[in-house]
Design a protein around this motif. Structure first.
Motif, short mmCIF file in Angstrom:
data_model
loop_
_atom_site.label_atom_id
_atom_site.label_comp_id
_atom_site.label_asym_id
_atom_site.label_seq_id
_atom_site.Cartn_x
_atom_site.Cartn_y
_atom_site.Cartn_z
N MET A 82 0.83 -1.17 0.00
CA MET A 82 0.00 0.00 0.00
C MET A 82 0.89 1.24 0.00
N PRO A 83 0.71 2.11 -0.97
CA PRO A 83 1.54 3.32 -1.03
C PRO A 83 1.28 4.26 0.16
N PRO A 84 2.33 4.90 0.69
CA PRO A 84 2.17 5.82 1.83
C PRO A 84 1.19 6.96 1.56
N TRP A 85 1.07 7.39 0.30
CA TRP A 85 0.16 8.49 0.02
C TRP A 85 -1.29 8.10 0.31
N GLN A 86 -1.61 6.81 0.22
CA GLN A 86 -2.96 6.38 0.53
C GLN A 86 -3.26 6.51 2.02
N VAL A 87 -2.29 6.20 2.86
CA VAL A 87 -2.46 6.36 4.30
C VAL A 87 -2.69 7.83 4.62
N LEU A 88 -1.84 8.69 4.07
CA LEU A 88 -1.97 10.12 4.29
C LEU A 88 -3.31 10.63 3.77
N LEU A 89 -3.71 10.17 2.62
CA LEU A 89 -5.00 10.57 2.04
C LEU A 89 -6.17 10.15 2.93
N VAL A 90 -6.13 8.93 3.42
CA VAL A 90 -7.22 8.42 4.29
C VAL A 90 -7.33 9.26 5.55
N ILE A 91 -6.22 9.51 6.22
CA ILE A 91 -6.24 10.27 7.47
C ILE A 91 -6.65 11.72 7.22
N THR A 92 -6.10 12.34 6.19
CA THR A 92 -6.44 13.73 5.87
C THR A 92 -7.92 13.86 5.49
N ALA A 93 -8.39 12.98 4.62
CA ALA A 93 -9.79 13.03 4.21
C ALA A 93 -10.71 12.79 5.40
N SER A 94 -10.33 11.87 6.28
CA SER A 94 -11.14 11.59 7.47
C SER A 94 -11.24 12.82 8.37
N LEU A 95 -10.12 13.49 8.57
CA LEU A 95 -10.13 14.70 9.40
C LEU A 95 -10.99 15.80 8.78
N ILE A 96 -10.82 16.04 7.50
CA ILE A 96 -11.58 17.09 6.82
C ILE A 96 -13.08 16.79 6.84
N ILE A 97 -13.45 15.57 6.49
CA ILE A 97 -14.86 15.20 6.47
C ILE A 97 -15.45 15.28 7.87
N THR A 98 -14.70 14.84 8.87
CA THR A 98 -15.19 14.89 10.25
C THR A 98 -15.41 16.33 10.71
N VAL A 99 -14.47 17.22 10.42
CA VAL A 99 -14.62 18.62 10.80
C VAL A 99 -15.85 19.23 10.13
N LEU A 100 -16.03 18.95 8.85
CA LEU A 100 -17.20 19.48 8.14
C LEU A 100 -18.50 18.93 8.70
N ALA A 144 -3.05 1.47 7.72
CA ALA A 144 -3.73 2.77 7.82
C ALA A 144 -4.25 2.99 9.24
N HIS A 145 -4.80 1.95 9.85
CA HIS A 145 -5.33 2.02 11.21
C HIS A 145 -4.20 2.30 12.20
N MET A 146 -3.06 1.62 12.05
CA MET A 146 -1.92 1.86 12.94
C MET A 146 -1.39 3.28 12.80
N CYS A 147 -1.29 3.77 11.57
CA CYS A 147 -0.80 5.14 11.35
C CYS A 147 -1.74 6.15 12.01
N ASN A 148 -3.04 5.95 11.84
CA ASN A 148 -4.02 6.83 12.48
C ASN A 148 -3.86 6.79 13.99
N ASN A 149 -3.80 5.60 14.57
CA ASN A 149 -3.68 5.48 16.02
C ASN A 149 -2.36 6.05 16.52
N ALA A 150 -1.29 5.91 15.74
CA ALA A 150 0.00 6.49 16.13
C ALA A 150 -0.10 8.01 16.20
N LEU A 151 -0.74 8.60 15.21
CA LEU A 151 -0.92 10.05 15.21
C LEU A 151 -1.74 10.51 16.41
N VAL A 152 -2.87 9.87 16.63
CA VAL A 152 -3.77 10.26 17.73
C VAL A 152 -3.11 10.00 19.08
#
Length: 144
Positions: A1-19, A125-133
């Motif tokens: 899985m390319p790293p940009w997909q992880v970044l995209l998932v987390i970024t999109a999740s944050l933006i959609i959640t804020v909206l 993707a789940h681990m990256c998200n949890n690491a950030l949080v």
């Protein structure tokens, strides 16, 4: 899985959640940034990331995106399986602002699981998200 997909998932999740949170007027309740929640200080600061970044996401991936999703996919449509797994996973996170964010993340993680036909992509993707949080929470707790 390319790293940009992880970044995209987390970024999109944050933006959609804020909206969505703004549209629904969902806000965090109370102040949860207290060092008393760490209890034993550095011991939990070491154990917590290992548990929340590696072990917990693996268990959740196996339960929700391997067992439940695969069971539902064998018995119902992919759309219904996606909805049931996504909503169920978000519901176990209890706090409305967290549930909203997890609902969006879970949708992406489930799509990754289906797209790659493997738990690896959704687990990474789940681990990256949890690491950030977890990192942000520990920094906030230890700096107070």
């Amino acid at each position: 899985m390319p790293p940009w997909q992880v970044l995209l998932v987390i970024t999109a999740s944050l933006i959609i959640t804020v909206l969505l949170a703004a549209a629904l007027s969902v806000t965090p309740a109370g102040d949860s940034s207290s060092t008393s929640e760490l209890g034993h200080g550095w011991v939990l600061a070491v154990i917590t990331p290992v548990f929340t970044v590696v072990a917990l996401p693996l268990a959740e991936e196996i339960i929700f995106r391997r067992l439940l999703l695969d069971w539902l996919l064998a018995r119902t449509s992919a759309a219904l399986a996606f909805i049931v797994v996504t909503v169920t996973f978000a519901a176990i996170h209890v706090t409305p602002p967290v549930m909203l964010y997890i609902l969006v993340c879970e949708g992406f993680w489930t799509l990754l699981r289906i797209w790659y036909a493997s738990l690896w992509a959704s687990w990474i993707a789940h681990m990256c998200n949890n690491a950030l949080v977890t990192g942000a929470a520990l920094v906030a707790l230890l700096s107070t």
